[in-house]
Design a protein around this motif. Structure first.
Motif, mmCIF file in Angstrom:
data_model
loop_
_atom_site.group_PDB
_atom_site.id
_atom_site.type_symbol
_atom_site.label_atom_id
_atom_site.label_comp_id
_atom_site.label_asym_id
_atom_site.label_seq_id
_atom_site.Cartn_x
_atom_site.Cartn_y
_atom_site.Cartn_z
ATOM 1 N N PRO A 115 0.850 -1.350 -0.073
ATOM 2 C CA PRO A 115 0.136 0.159 0.001
ATOM 3 C C PRO A 115 0.757 1.185 -0.071
ATOM 4 O O PRO A 115 0.344 2.304 -0.614
ATOM 5 C CB PRO A 115 -0.823 0.039 1.297
ATOM 6 N N THR A 116 2.159 1.242 0.622
ATOM 7 C CA THR A 116 2.839 2.520 0.775
ATOM 8 C C THR A 116 3.634 2.759 -0.702
ATOM 9 O O THR A 116 4.154 3.838 -0.975
ATOM 10 C CB THR A 116 4.033 2.242 1.816
ATOM 11 N N LEU A 117 3.338 1.788 -1.541
ATOM 12 C CA LEU A 117 4.126 1.895 -2.686
ATOM 13 C C LEU A 117 3.190 2.114 -3.994
ATOM 14 O O LEU A 117 3.650 2.789 -5.301
ATOM 15 C CB LEU A 117 5.298 0.794 -3.142
ATOM 16 N N LEU A 118 2.095 2.091 -3.900
ATOM 17 C CA LEU A 118 0.971 1.640 -4.868
ATOM 18 C C LEU A 118 0.888 3.164 -5.693
ATOM 19 O O LEU A 118 1.095 3.178 -7.076
ATOM 20 C CB LEU A 118 -0.259 1.247 -4.482
ATOM 21 N N ALA A 119 0.807 4.269 -4.797
ATOM 22 C CA ALA A 119 0.428 5.672 -5.474
ATOM 23 C C ALA A 119 1.847 6.236 -6.420
ATOM 24 O O ALA A 119 1.767 6.581 -7.502
ATOM 25 C CB ALA A 119 0.468 6.557 -4.367
ATOM 26 N N MET A 120 2.927 5.788 -5.779
ATOM 27 C CA MET A 120 4.247 6.196 -6.407
ATOM 28 C C MET A 120 4.393 5.492 -7.867
ATOM 29 O O MET A 120 4.816 5.923 -8.733
ATOM 30 C CB MET A 120 5.567 6.027 -5.876
ATOM 31 N N ARG A 121 4.324 4.003 -7.580
ATOM 32 C CA ARG A 121 4.271 3.188 -8.928
ATOM 33 C C ARG A 121 3.296 3.724 -9.988
ATOM 34 O O ARG A 121 3.798 3.746 -11.168
ATOM 35 C CB ARG A 121 4.160 1.635 -8.601
ATOM 36 N N CYS A 122 2.159 3.993 -9.594
ATOM 37 C CA CYS A 122 1.202 4.355 -10.735
ATOM 38 C C CYS A 122 1.507 5.514 -11.173
ATOM 39 O O CYS A 122 1.305 5.955 -12.442
ATOM 40 C CB CYS A 122 -0.326 4.484 -9.893
ATOM 41 N N GLU A 123 1.962 6.501 -10.645
ATOM 42 C CA GLU A 123 2.411 7.831 -10.824
ATOM 43 C C GLU A 123 3.426 7.874 -12.018
ATOM 44 O O GLU A 123 3.329 8.266 -12.912
ATOM 45 C CB GLU A 123 2.838 8.694 -9.803
ATOM 46 N N VAL A 124 4.494 7.005 -11.569
ATOM 47 C CA VAL A 124 5.589 6.921 -12.618
ATOM 48 C C VAL A 124 5.164 6.104 -13.680
ATOM 49 O O VAL A 124 5.193 6.448 -14.890
ATOM 50 C CB VAL A 124 6.929 6.125 -11.898
ATOM 51 N N GLY A 125 4.444 4.933 -13.360
ATOM 52 C CA GLY A 125 3.947 4.178 -14.659
ATOM 53 C C GLY A 125 3.095 4.844 -15.648
ATOM 54 O O GLY A 125 3.208 4.602 -16.701
ATOM 55 N N LEU A 126 2.250 5.895 -15.064
ATOM 56 C CA LEU A 126 1.413 6.271 -16.001
ATOM 57 C C LEU A 126 1.886 7.441 -16.677
ATOM 58 O O LEU A 126 1.610 7.808 -17.816
ATOM 59 C CB LEU A 126 0.142 6.925 -15.317
ATOM 60 N N ARG A 153 -8.692 0.357 -5.248
ATOM 61 C CA ARG A 153 -9.424 -0.402 -4.153
ATOM 62 C C ARG A 153 -8.645 0.109 -2.761
ATOM 63 O O ARG A 153 -9.570 0.230 -1.793
ATOM 64 C CB ARG A 153 -9.283 -1.950 -4.130
ATOM 65 N N HIS A 154 -7.678 0.567 -2.770
ATOM 66 C CA HIS A 154 -6.921 0.965 -1.602
ATOM 67 C C HIS A 154 -7.012 2.440 -1.221
ATOM 68 O O HIS A 154 -7.392 2.671 -0.025
ATOM 69 C CB HIS A 154 -5.537 0.799 -1.585
ATOM 70 N N SER A 155 -7.149 3.479 -2.204
ATOM 71 C CA SER A 155 -7.237 4.666 -2.149
ATOM 72 C C SER A 155 -7.896 5.337 -3.322
ATOM 73 O O SER A 155 -7.033 5.710 -4.138
ATOM 74 C CB SER A 155 -5.938 5.447 -1.703
ATOM 75 N N ILE A 156 -8.819 5.278 -3.540
ATOM 76 C CA ILE A 156 -9.666 5.994 -4.748
ATOM 77 C C ILE A 156 -9.111 7.535 -4.914
ATOM 78 O O ILE A 156 -8.929 7.905 -6.090
ATOM 79 C CB ILE A 156 -11.057 5.837 -4.904
ATOM 80 N N ARG A 157 -9.192 8.176 -3.791
ATOM 81 C CA ARG A 157 -8.687 9.475 -3.787
ATOM 82 C C ARG A 157 -7.222 9.864 -4.363
ATOM 83 O O ARG A 157 -7.139 10.659 -5.379
ATOM 84 C CB ARG A 157 -8.704 10.145 -2.513
ATOM 85 N N LEU A 182 -5.977 7.800 -6.441
ATOM 86 C CA LEU A 182 -5.620 7.285 -7.768
ATOM 87 C C LEU A 182 -6.404 8.539 -8.496
ATOM 88 O O LEU A 182 -5.826 8.876 -9.928
ATOM 89 C CB LEU A 182 -6.753 6.102 -8.068
ATOM 90 N N VAL A 183 -7.435 9.345 -8.307
ATOM 91 C CA VAL A 183 -8.013 10.459 -8.720
ATOM 92 C C VAL A 183 -6.963 11.463 -8.901
ATOM 93 O O VAL A 183 -6.836 12.240 -10.196
ATOM 94 C CB VAL A 183 -9.154 11.031 -8.232
ATOM 95 N N ASP A 184 -6.259 11.767 -8.020
ATOM 96 C CA ASP A 184 -5.291 12.807 -7.999
ATOM 97 C C ASP A 184 -3.949 12.529 -9.145
ATOM 98 O O ASP A 184 -3.571 13.299 -9.626
ATOM 99 C CB ASP A 184 -4.629 12.904 -6.497
ATOM 100 N N ILE A 185 -3.627 11.216 -9.067
ATOM 101 C CA ILE A 185 -2.604 10.776 -9.962
ATOM 102 C C ILE A 185 -3.216 10.914 -11.496
ATOM 103 O O ILE A 185 -2.342 11.390 -12.405
ATOM 104 C CB ILE A 185 -2.057 9.701 -9.543
ATOM 105 N N ALA A 186 -4.532 10.363 -11.528
ATOM 106 C CA ALA A 186 -4.815 10.412 -12.986
ATOM 107 C C ALA A 186 -4.912 11.842 -13.576
ATOM 108 O O ALA A 186 -4.578 12.307 -14.643
ATOM 109 C CB ALA A 186 -6.074 9.900 -12.828
#
Length: 248
Positions: A174-185, A208-212, A214-218
């Motif tokens: 959970p601590t890495l999902l946001a960073m990975r999605c940001e770089v990956g996108l 599923r973990h933090s929809i907020r 995900l929206v910010d990163i999108a």
């Protein structure tokens, strides 16, 4: 009698060699014990001092409000990373290099100019590589390395490899999902089908973990359609939550 001395029986031999040998071995054993004890004592002191410095550096980093850090955080990060570097001089630990690298990378994002960010990114690259040399299985180090590589090289093979390694080592962290999605996108156009499938899975997990988050990163990466497509391959409930929050 002149010849009497010649015929007297010689005194019994004292056999000094064995006793001297035993004495030598005894003292050698004592000396060896003292040397070993001194080494262990020094090792204990080194570990203790290293632990104190590590705690000081970690406390300094935890005290920083990264959401509102900005330039004023620079002296605090410098003090904390210096304490962690000194801790490594006493008792090396991969977590020290990792914490330095992560803090330097995070502070680089707060820099007002690319010139100001450059020395921080260079320091982060050096420290994260050191952390991985000491602990190659640290998924967080690979994630931060992908972040730094993207900042320096964009969608390079090295960036993709570092991101992929982080995901492979710890798919759901959970601590890495946001960073990975940001770089990956950000690098999504450079990914092949296999890497895109892996990142789509990370997007669904973050949803599923933090929809907020995900929206910010999108929004940050301008990847709304990519995120929606990835979510559509998952469950409709997550898609609905994403769309509702996006429109709120």
């Amino acid at each position: 009698m002149a010849g009497a001395g010649l015929t007297e029986s010689p005194p019994a031999e004292s056999k000094p060699a064995p006793s001297q040998r035993v004495s030598f071995l005894r003292y050698a054993s004592v000396a060896g014990t003292l040397i070993l004890g001194g080494a262990l004592c020094f090792g204990g002191v080194a570990q203790f001092v290293g632990g104190v410095l590590q705690a000081r550096g970690d406390a300094g980093l935890r005290a920083i409000d990264w959401d509102n850090a900005g330039i004023p955080a620079t002296p605090a990060v410098a003090r904390a990373t210096a304490a962690l570097a000194e801790a490594d001089n006493w008792w090396p630990a991969s977590i020290n290099a990792y914490n330095r690298g992560a803090a330097e990378a995070q502070l680089a994002t707060e820099s007002e100019t690319a010139a100001a960010a450059r020395p921080l990114l260079d320091a982060a690259m050096r420290d994260l590589k050191q952390a991985l040399e000491q602990n190659p299985a640290n998924a967080a180090s690979w994630a931060w390395l992908s972040y730094v590589l993207f900042a320096e090289q964009g969608s390079s093979p090295a960036t993709i490899d570092a991101l992929s390694m982080s995901i492979e080592l710890a798919r759901f962290d959970p601590t890495l999902l946001a960073m990975r999605c940001e770089v990956g996108l950000f690098i999504y156009p450079a990914l092949d089908a296999q890497h895109r499938a892996v990142l789509d899975d990370q997007i669904r997990l973050l949803g599923r973990h933090s929809i907020r988050d995900l929206v910010d990163i999108a929004r940050l990466t301008r990847s709304l359609n990519t995120v929606i497509d990835a979510l559509l391959a998952g469950d409709n409930q997550t898609v609905i939550r994403f769309m509702n929050l996006l429109q709120s």
